[in-house]
Design a protein around this motif. Structure first.
Motif, PDB file in Angstrom:
ATOM      1  N   ASP A   1      41.698  43.269  42.746  1.00 35.47           N
ATOM      2  CA  ASP A   1      41.455  42.738  44.090  1.00 35.47           C
ATOM      3  C   ASP A   1      42.627  41.874  44.554  1.00 35.47           C
ATOM      4  O   ASP A   1      43.005  41.898  45.733  1.00 35.47           O
TER       5      ASP A   1
ATOM      6  N   MET B   1      37.760  37.103  52.022  1.00 36.74           N
ATOM      7  CA  MET B   1      37.357  37.754  50.776  1.00 36.74           C
ATOM      8  C   MET B   1      36.423  36.836  50.014  1.00 36.74           C
ATOM      9  O   MET B   1      36.678  35.629  49.901  1.00 36.74           O
TER      10      MET B   1
ATOM     11  N   ASN C   1      34.580  39.806  44.219  1.00 36.74           N
ATOM     12  CA  ASN C   1      35.903  40.420  44.019  1.00 36.74           C
ATOM     13  C   ASN C   1      36.697  39.524  43.074  1.00 36.74           C
ATOM     14  O   ASN C   1      37.548  38.733  43.496  1.00 36.74           O
TER      15      ASN C   1
END
Length: 590
Positions: free
Chosen positions: A113, A103, A108
């Motif tokens: 998230d 990620m 994010n």
């Protein structure tokens, strides 16, 4: 038949990206720590990797994900020996394994998230032994996101591993850092980076010049990705070869030998030649700001070699930098080098802000050349006093730095005025001894358990030794002694003095001497000056005498606007306090 489509070109930074710890360069300390942890089965559940760009943070995270999930015919077992691909290795390398989730925290950043990660943590991995979460640029997460991650990060399920990567470790909350095992990835040293680039060029079958690699390594600043990107560009720019000429043109660098020539011309005061060299480099395509930066770099190099001679052995240096840098370090004084650095550093900022960079660069060079020709303070004092200039303590060489600063230590001006002190010049080789053995060493007042006070001056010294600032300031500035004898003092209080200081002084004397003291205040109006006032008067007289000194007058006339700022008195002159005679014996009332 149509030709088969060729595969797209893969840049060197991706083509030669390390896939195991044996090919990861420059991070031996981290690899050793991880190897010991895996061997002892003491593998942490959360890691945070920090360092500058391009040193291998994300690469290390992917290798760790392989190491956690290594599985072969004997079954799953975490290991750093990844020479043989395991069952999950290929999918992890290609970034398509379902149990290794990467990620980007820069895109994010919110709590939502993180909630997705918290929810998915509850479920066991689909096929691999561990579910690994790799969060890049973790410092970009919001405060709420960090707080939402705390509980899961502290007590994750046994099948979950977290790996964070960041370039801004200071922006990561300490609550996160305390839950992770931290690894600081270092910049890759020039020696290791040079060997790494040479091995890649050998695999690619591309010829190169060592000087060109040295330029790329210096520009890459210890980042493997930056070095490989520059190498890719240099190969394309040189049509399949890496030469010094093409790298210079690509990076907008001036010829290093010409830069060194320019440095010599400037420090020698030959401004005409320096301007011609500057113009020639500019016409060849060198950027003015880059030229000033190169001069700053070489000035720093010479200074560093002067302080640490072994710095000349750096493999990223060109032969000219190594040999001539050592020569300049032996010829130039530290004063000349630091002054050149200050002028060039200021000039670099001026060139960056100027509308015409070439003009600003030339003005900076002119300023440096004329500063190099200025006389040193020792020469200036000698000229004003019509005396021969003192011999320099450090050697000057080959006409460089004409009339420039010598290598001797600082020297203060001698002014023949009453009660003034002359500070002699201290040669560098004798300075430590002079500092350890000053000519006038203050004698500390060693007081016994019960002090003996025989004069008003002893009383002031005793208050200073006892560090009683209130009593000492009162003795010097609030009262004037009238008479003094053992056990009895008569003083006159100055205007505005606190009368309560008398009782305080009496109590202090009894504690310090073990005797009772009678302190009386004179009924007569105070006459004369306190010790502070007398000292101020002597300083004022010394200042006036210094101002009238012929040598000082010559300096003030030579430098319009200059003024005498401070005059120091000798310790004995400043602290001079004549002892008071004992009072006459009292007559009987007969």
């Amino acid at each position: 038949m149509a030709d088969a489509p060729t595969s797209p070109y893969l840049v060197l930074a991706r083509k030669y990206r390390p896939r195991d710890f044996t090919t990861l360069v420059g991070q031996d300390a981290m690899v050793q720590t991880l190897g010991n942890a895996f061997a002892q089965n003491r593998i942490h559940h959360a890691f945070i990797l920090t360092g500058v760009r391009g040193v291998g943070k994300t690469t290390t995270a992917r290798i760790l994900a392989r190491a956690f999930n290594y599985e072969d015919a004997s079954g799953p077992h975490p290991t750093l020996d990844l020479s043989v691909e395991g069952e999950h290795c290929r999918a992890i390398i290609e970034g398509r394994h379902v149990d290794v989730i990467e990620m980007d925290a820069a895109s994010n950043t919110g709590i939502n998230d993180i909630r997705e990660i918290i929810d998915s943590v509850k479920y066991a991995p689909a096929s691999a032994p561990y579910k690994v979460y790799v969060i890049d640029e973790v410092h970009m997460l919001s405060t709420a996101a960090f707080n939402g991650l705390l509980k899961t990060l502290e007590e994750p399920p046994p099948y979950v591993k977290f790996i964070f990567a960041t370039t801004e470790i200071r922006k990561v909350p300490v609550t996160i850092l305390s839950r992770c095992q931290r690894f600081d990835l270092r910049r890759i040293t020039p020696e290791i980076m040079t060997g790494y680039l040479e091995s890649i060029l050998a695999q690619e079958g591309i010829s190169f010049e060592p000087e060109a690699l040295a330029m790329i390594v210096r520009a890459g600043e210890g980042s493997a990705r930056d070095n490989l990107s520059l190498l890719d560009q240099a190969i394309a720019h040189g049509n399949g070869t890496v030469s010094a000429a093409t790298v210079k043109a690509m990076l907008g660098l001036g010829d290093r030998a010409r830069i060194i020539d320019l440095f010599e011309q400037l420090l020698g005061g030959r401004i005409g030649e320096a301007i011609d060299t500057m113009r020639a480099l500019y016409d060849m395509g060198a950027d003015p700001q880059t030229l000033i930066a190169d001069l700053c770099d070489f000035t720093h190099l010479v200074t560093r070699i002067k302080v640490v001679p072994a710095a000349a052995d750096d493999v990223s240096l060109t032969p000219d930098e190594r040999v001539r840098g050592a020569e300049f370090a032996g010829k130039l004084s530290m004063r000349a080098l630091t002054r050149a650095w200050q002028i060039l550093f200021k000039g670099h900022d001026e060139v960056a802000r100027a509308n015409n960079g070439l003009q600003a660069a030339e003005m900076a060079l002119i300023r440096l050349a004329y500063a190099a020709d200025l006389p040193s303070p020792d020469d200036l004092i000698a000229k004003l006093s019509n005396q021969p200039a003192p011999a320099p303590a450090l050697p000057q060489g080959n006409g460089m730095m004409p009339r420039g600063p010598s290598g001797g230590g600082p020297s203060a001006l001698r002014v023949e005025a009453p009660q003034l002190v002359r500070t002699e010049a201290i040669a560098p080789q004798t300075q430590p001894q002079a500092m350890l053995q000053p000519q006038v060493a203050p004698q500390p007042l060693v007081q016994p358990a019960l002090a003996n006070v025989g004069s008003y001056k002893d009383l002031i010294a005793l208050a200073g030794a006892k560090r009683d600032i209130i009593v000492r300031m009162a003795l010097e500035g609030s009262m004037r002694p009238i008479s003094f004898e053992q056990g009895r003092i008569e003083v006159a209080l100055a205007d505005g003095a606190d009368p309560g200081i008398i009782a305080t002084l009496s109590a202090r004397l009894q504690a310090w001497t073990g005797e009772r003291w009678l302190i009386t205040v004179s009924s007569k109006p105070p006459e004369g000056l306190t010790i502070k006032q007398e000292q101020a008067k002597r300083v004022e007289a010394a200042h006036a005498a210094a101002h009238d000194d012929p040598l000082v007058q010559a300096i003030l006339e030579t430098f319009p606007g200059a003024k005498v700022v401070n005059v120091k008195l000798r310790e004995d002159a400043l602290a001079a306090t004549p002892d008071l005679p004992p009072p006459p014996p009292e007559e009987d009332d007969e």
